[in-house]
Design a protein around this motif. Structure first.
Motif, PDB file in Angstrom:
ATOM      1  N   THR A 117       0.866  -1.170   0.000  1.00 18.43           N
ATOM      2  CA  THR A 117       0.000   0.000   0.000  1.00 18.43           C
ATOM      3  C   THR A 117       0.905   1.223   0.000  1.00 18.43           C
ATOM      4  OG1 THR A 117      -0.105  -0.406   2.353  1.00 18.43           O
ATOM      5  CG2 THR A 117      -2.089  -0.877   1.092  1.00 18.43           C
ATOM      6  N   LEU A 118       0.417   2.285  -0.607  1.00 19.93           N
ATOM      7  CA  LEU A 118       1.223   3.499  -0.730  1.00 19.93           C
ATOM      8  C   LEU A 118       1.433   4.141   0.637  1.00 19.93           C
ATOM      9  CD1 LEU A 118      -0.770   5.034  -3.724  1.00 19.93           C
ATOM     10  CD2 LEU A 118       1.516   4.060  -3.862  1.00 19.93           C
TER      11      LEU A 118
ATOM     12  N   GLN B 161       3.989   8.770  -1.120  1.00 21.19           N
ATOM     13  CA  GLN B 161       3.653   8.140  -2.408  1.00 21.19           C
ATOM     14  C   GLN B 161       2.216   8.466  -2.809  1.00 21.19           C
ATOM     15  OE1 GLN B 161       4.667   4.149  -1.156  1.00 21.19           O
ATOM     16  NE2 GLN B 161       6.344   4.011  -2.659  1.00 21.19           N
TER      17      GLN B 161
ATOM     18  N   VAL C  55      14.410   9.966  -3.247  1.00 24.13           N
ATOM     19  CA  VAL C  55      15.704   9.347  -2.955  1.00 24.13           C
ATOM     20  C   VAL C  55      15.690   7.887  -3.406  1.00 24.13           C
ATOM     21  CG1 VAL C  55      16.140  10.895  -1.014  1.00 24.13           C
ATOM     22  CG2 VAL C  55      15.036   8.689  -0.600  1.00 24.13           C
ATOM     23  N   THR C  56      16.875   7.318  -3.585  1.00 28.49           N
ATOM     24  CA  THR C  56      16.930   5.921  -4.030  1.00 28.49           C
ATOM     25  C   THR C  56      16.241   5.040  -2.981  1.00 28.49           C
ATOM     26  OG1 THR C  56      19.089   5.695  -3.011  1.00 28.49           O
ATOM     27  CG2 THR C  56      19.053   6.116  -5.373  1.00 28.49           C
TER      28      THR C  56
ATOM     29  N   GLY D 298      10.654   4.213  -3.458  1.00 28.80           N
ATOM     30  CA  GLY D 298       9.455   3.577  -4.002  1.00 28.80           C
ATOM     31  C   GLY D 298       8.822   4.355  -5.141  1.00 28.80           C
TER      32      GLY D 298
ATOM     33  N   LEU E  21       6.376   2.217  -7.386  1.00 26.59           N
ATOM     34  CA  LEU E  21       4.996   2.006  -6.933  1.00 26.59           C
ATOM     35  C   LEU E  21       4.114   3.207  -7.299  1.00 26.59           C
ATOM     36  CD1 LEU E  21       3.610  -0.348  -5.499  1.00 26.59           C
ATOM     37  CD2 LEU E  21       3.808   0.918  -3.360  1.00 26.59           C
TER      38      LEU E  21
ATOM     39  N   ALA F 198      11.237   3.942   1.299  1.00 29.29           N
ATOM     40  CA  ALA F 198       9.983   3.259   1.600  1.00 29.29           C
ATOM     41  C   ALA F 198      10.273   2.085   2.527  1.00 29.29           C
ATOM     42  CB  ALA F 198       9.345   2.764   0.312  1.00 29.29           C
ATOM     43  N   GLY F 199       9.254   1.610   3.202  1.00 30.12           N
ATOM     44  CA  GLY F 199       9.446   0.453   4.066  1.00 30.12           C
ATOM     45  C   GLY F 199      10.391   0.771   5.203  1.00 30.12           C
TER      46      GLY F 199
ATOM     47  N   ARG G 111      19.308  -1.474   1.091  1.00 32.42           N
ATOM     48  CA  ARG G 111      17.987  -1.276   0.517  1.00 32.42           C
ATOM     49  C   ARG G 111      16.911  -1.948   1.354  1.00 32.42           C
ATOM     50  NH1 ARG G 111      17.104   1.824  -4.286  1.00 32.42           N
ATOM     51  NH2 ARG G 111      15.785   0.193  -5.140  1.00 32.42           N
TER      52      ARG G 111
HETATM   53  P1  ADP Z   1      13.271   3.674  -6.249  1.00 30.33           P
HETATM   54  O1  ADP Z   1      12.956   3.360  -7.673  1.00 30.33           O
HETATM   55  O2  ADP Z   1      12.613   4.927  -5.770  1.00 30.33           O
HETATM   56  O3  ADP Z   1      14.724   3.625  -5.928  1.00 30.33           O
HETATM   57  P2  ADP Z   1      11.829   1.246  -5.719  1.00 30.33           P
HETATM   58  O4  ADP Z   1      10.608   1.624  -6.432  1.00 30.33           O
HETATM   59  O5  ADP Z   1      12.745   0.285  -6.371  1.00 30.33           O
HETATM   60  O6  ADP Z   1      12.636   2.557  -5.319  1.00 30.33           O
HETATM   61  O7  ADP Z   1      11.433   0.704  -4.261  1.00 30.33           O
HETATM   62  C1  ADP Z   1      12.401   0.372  -3.315  1.00 30.33           C
HETATM   63  C2  ADP Z   1      11.913  -0.731  -2.432  1.00 30.33           C
HETATM   64  O8  ADP Z   1      10.891  -0.255  -1.552  1.00 30.33           O
HETATM   65  C3  ADP Z   1      11.324  -1.888  -3.200  1.00 30.33           C
HETATM   66  O9  ADP Z   1      11.774  -3.087  -2.644  1.00 30.33           O
HETATM   67  C4  ADP Z   1       9.840  -1.718  -2.994  1.00 30.33           C
HETATM   68  O10 ADP Z   1       9.164  -2.966  -3.059  1.00 30.33           O
HETATM   69  C5  ADP Z   1       9.752  -1.106  -1.615  1.00 30.33           C
HETATM   70  N1  ADP Z   1       8.554  -0.286  -1.419  1.00 30.33           N
HETATM   71  C6  ADP Z   1       8.063   0.620  -2.276  1.00 30.33           C
HETATM   72  N2  ADP Z   1       6.956   1.210  -1.783  1.00 30.33           N
HETATM   73  C7  ADP Z   1       6.734   0.664  -0.570  1.00 30.33           C
HETATM   74  C8  ADP Z   1       5.756   0.856   0.462  1.00 30.33           C
HETATM   75  N3  ADP Z   1       4.776   1.761   0.300  1.00 30.33           N
HETATM   76  N4  ADP Z   1       5.847   0.120   1.573  1.00 30.33           N
HETATM   77  C9  ADP Z   1       6.848  -0.766   1.725  1.00 30.33           C
HETATM   78  N5  ADP Z   1       7.800  -1.004   0.812  1.00 30.33           N
HETATM   79  C10 ADP Z   1       7.773  -0.297  -0.330  1.00 30.33           C
END
Ligand code: ADP
Ligand code: ZN
Ligand code: ZN
Length: 740
Positions: free
Chosen positions: A211-212, A216, A237-238, A241, A244, A392-393, A598
């Motif tokens: 979930t966002l 997000q 930031v890297t 997320g 998503l 995220a997370g 990560r």
């Molecule tokens: P970015 O492209 O911004 O570097 P990603 O889209 O690859 O980041 O996401 C990084 C990690 O965070 C992934 O493993 C993703 O599954 C996880 N993630 C993204 N959104 C969420 C969220 N809302 N809750 C928990 N984990 C998330």
């Protein structure tokens, strides 16, 4: 000039692949009284002594040429135009902005399949049984293969292509024998790849969709709430997320039957990426990249054009993919240099995408952890900035530290403190990434007697020493040399490898950590050991603890068990003459660092440098990318550099050492003090000779965009007339990102 206006004269203005900027006038095919084709339609025309494919740009009732000088086109190749009105407008913009002939722009846009005179509906050979063959089905033959082939053909209800026969394990030699015996006959069928079926929807087991989080959700709401054209910078930031956010925004478009185009860097288009999109969106995803065959790309093009595909993910050139119901364009890792084409039509996909989105009245989303400076200031069109400041997370931002290399003993590029840190991460069972943007064993082979470095015969550049196979290789023209035991200058055999490439780093690390599994990832190792995808999945499954690599490893990959990134050496950028180098350095460092920590394990980034006091490096490490970018922007503003000023490079090259300079000197002479235009040069390019070509460049620099445009228009017209210019290759690079 004569302008003939005749009541019912139909003249087609056709763009042809040619360095000439103008359109060419044709009359309809002889004896055909058909309706005039719509703009964007491909036609077959006589051009000099050749037959070429051209695109009708417009139709008219008059020509600057007298009617008897006009030639008739041979044929109209399609009833429905290959390029939509929208793409035709985009082509005109590209031709105008990048100062590139319209005919060539249009050919760049067309999928390869449509550029050749053989239309895509071309026939291919197919086979069936003759009467005799049918009657012979029950007769026992001596050759089992022939009998098998005959029997299989007998079971087919339709004609089958040679390829289909071969797929059954029967060679074309067998077919030829059966043909001679009169048992089979040849016919023609429509090529299969044009009417290809949709790729199957991969059924992947999805992890519970996230979930966002708040940031997000806000970003998604802003994007989906856009009213018509709007540029969004998803500045996250890297690990924040961003994907998503894209996925949720795409879902909304799909729900309204819209199509979405997603552009990713060349290295980011892995099967994992596609699977992730497909798993979430549950629709077939069209793929578009430069390693596909023309037929494969054409299939994506057609299915996107027909609306069968709602989502296309592709690299730079996918920006021209025809999608009539386009509802949004996304550019992931928008800072990536691969979005700029460095030859022929030198476009930046980000800018083309924005123009496309503007024309369509739809949002465009540019995502990056390290937004290019040009997106951080207000330009002609406002940019709506969406920030994702946290990972995220559970993941935390990695901690940065510098190792001051001055006075420290360094072996094969590695200092003791760095090795000690790596050892502790490895001891904890985690993965460590060692980053060095220099492939090969060593970037120079130097003579211990006379001090000369081995250089390329065709370029002003040092040769890189490679092992396996052992040779000297020029990274600029691909020339290689096996005999590298003797100095080119003095003949001495007393040579030593200076500097460190990934090959040497690998060797040193294997010696230092003999028990640790190590994988090197760069262009050479990928070529030798199979695909990057396989390597990435092996890293994911923890088969390797120590990763050594170039920027191939910097991008977008998500390795949950990786906790340390070691940057061996990035100091070169501080000494570069190209002001872009430092911006790229900052982006690359942040991107590489973004691979650390990560998941739930905290990450650490350690940078070795001889410039620990450098203010920009300090800013980057202490205050992060945005502070760094802010400082760079101030510097650029003070100097009037892009994005505050406007630049273009006019390059000329030739095997003749004098012509390029003469051509550009003539240009400068012709255009003295044009208002508001600074001309820097002509000067030899930083690499004055490359692949046997002498290279000279002229930098055009203005405060006002229009003045650059006007200058380039004149320059182009002048160069097109100048006889000497025909003896060189010249090009215009608008908004250059690489001044080499
Ligand atoms: P970015 O492209 O911004 O570097 P990603 O889209 O690859 O980041 O996401 C990084 C990690 O965070 C992934 O493993 C993703 O599954 C996880 N993630 C993204 N959104 C969420 C969220 N809302 N809750 C928990 N984990 C998330
Ligand atoms: Zn020597
Ligand atoms: Zn070379």
């Amino acid at each position: 000039m004569i302008v003939e206006v005749t009541e019912n004269l139909a003249v087609w203005r056709v763009a042809v692949r040619s360095p000439l900027p103008q359109l060419f006038d044709y009359l309809p095919p002889l004896g055909e009284d058909s309706e005039s084709p719509q703009p964007g339609t491909r036609v077959l025309i006589p051009f000099g002594r050749r037959k070429l494919i051209g695109l009708v740009v417009e139709t008219a009732q008059e020509s600057f040429l007298p009617t008897h000088q006009l030639k008739h086109a041979f044929a109209v190749l399609e009833t429905c135009p290959s390029l939509s009105a929208h793409l035709m407008r985009l082509a005109t913009w590209c031709s105008d902005y990048y100062h590139f002939p319209l005919g060539e722009v249009l050919q760049t846009m067309l999928p390869g399949h449509l550029r050749h005179a053989k239309p895509p509906g071309a026939k291919q050979v197919a086979w069936r049984l003759t009467e005799l063959g049918r009657n012979s089905l029950t007769v026992k033959m001596r050759s089992q293969k022939q009998q098998g082939c005959l029997a299989w053909l007998g079971e087919q209800r339709a004609l089958v292509t040679t390829q289909q026969v071969q797929e059954q394990g029967f060679s074309s030699a067998i077919l030829r024998i059966l043909l001679v015996k009169g048992l089979v006959e040849k016919d023609c069928v429509q090529r299969q790849d044009d009417i290809g079926e949709m790729p199957p929807l991969v059924d992947v087991v999805t992890s519970q969709p996230h979930t966002l989080n708040d940031a997000q959700a806000k970003a998604v709401a802003a994007i989906t709430g856009a009213n018509g054209y709007e540029t969004f910078l998803l500045d996250g930031v890297t690990g924040s997320g961003k994907t998503l956010v894209y996925l949720h925004a795409i879902e909304q478009c799909l729900a309204q039957q819209g199509q979405v185009l997603v552009l990713v860097p060349e290295i980011g288009l892995t099967p994992q990426t596609i699977t992730r999109f497909q798993a979430h969106l549950r629709v077939p995803i069209g793929v578009w990249h430069s390693h596909m065959t023309d037929a494969e790309r054409y299939r994506t093009w057609q299915q996107a054009k027909s609306g069968k595909l709602q989502v296309v993910i592709g690299t730079r050139s996918a920006v021209f993919c025809d999608m009539p119901k386009l509802a949004m364009i996304i550019i992931d890792e928008a800072h990536d240099p691969s979005f700029k084409q460095q030859s022929s039509l030198r476009y930046l996909a980000n800018d083309v995408a924005r123009v496309r989105a503007h024309d369509f009245g739809i949002p465009v989303v540019l995502g990056s952890a390290t937004p290019p400076l040009s997106l951080l200031i207000a330009g002609k069109y406002p940019i709506h900035r969406l920030r994702l400041k946290e990972r995220a997370g559970v993941a935390l931002k990695p901690a940065w530290s510098l190792i001051d290399l001055r006075g420290l003993p360094v072996k094969s590029g590695l200092s003791e403190p760095l090795l000690a840190k790596m050892a502790s991460h490895l001891a904890a069972g985690h993965q460590v990434l060692v980053f060095l943007n220099q492939r090969g064993y060593s970037p120079a082979l130097i003579c211990h007697q006379c001090g000369e470095a081995a250089t390329c015969q065709r370029c002003d550049a040092k040769m890189t020493l490679h092992e396996h196979p052992k040779r000297l290789l020029c990274h600029h023209c691909g020339a290689h040399q096996r005999d590298h035991h003797r100095c080119q200058s003095c003949g001495s055999v007393d040579l030593f490898a200076a500097g460190v490439g990934t090959g040497r780093l690998e060797q040193a690390l294997r010696q230092h950590f003999p028990k640790v599994s190590l994988l090197r990832i760069d262009r050479d190792s990928v070529r030798k050991k199979g695909t990057l995808d396989k390597m990435l999945s092996d890293i994911h499954s923890n088969q390797y603890k120590l990763l050594v690599g170039t920027q191939m490893l910097a991008k977008g990959h998500d390795f949950p068990n990786l906790t340390m990134v070691a940057v061996v050496n990035m100091d070169d950028a501080f000494f570069s003459a190209d002001f872009h180098a430092i911006e790229r350095l900052g982006a690359l460092m942040v991107q590489v660092a973004g691979r650390a920590g990560r998941a739930d394990k905290p990450g650490e980034v350690v940078v070795q440098t001889h410039q620990p006091q450098h203010p920009l490096l300090q800013l980057l490490v202490q205050n992060g990318y945005h502070a760094f970018a802010e400082a760079l922007l101030q510097e650029r503003k003070a100097l009037g550099l892009p994005p505050y000023g406007y630049m273009a490079l006019i390059r000329a090259s030739s095997p003749n050492p004098d012509y390029p300079l003469q051509v550009l000197q003539a240009l400068v002479k012709q255009t003295p003090n044009t208002t508001g235009v600074k001309c820097v040069g002509p000067l030899a390019s930083p690499m004055a000779r490359r692949a046997g070509q002498y290279r000279v460049q002229l930098l055009i620099w203005t405060d006002v965009r229009k003045q650059r445009h006007q200058y380039l228009l004149n320059a182009r017209a002048f160069l097109q007339r100048l006889p000497l210019a025909k003896k060189v290759r010249w090009s215009i690079d608008v908004d250059p990102i690489d001044m080499q």
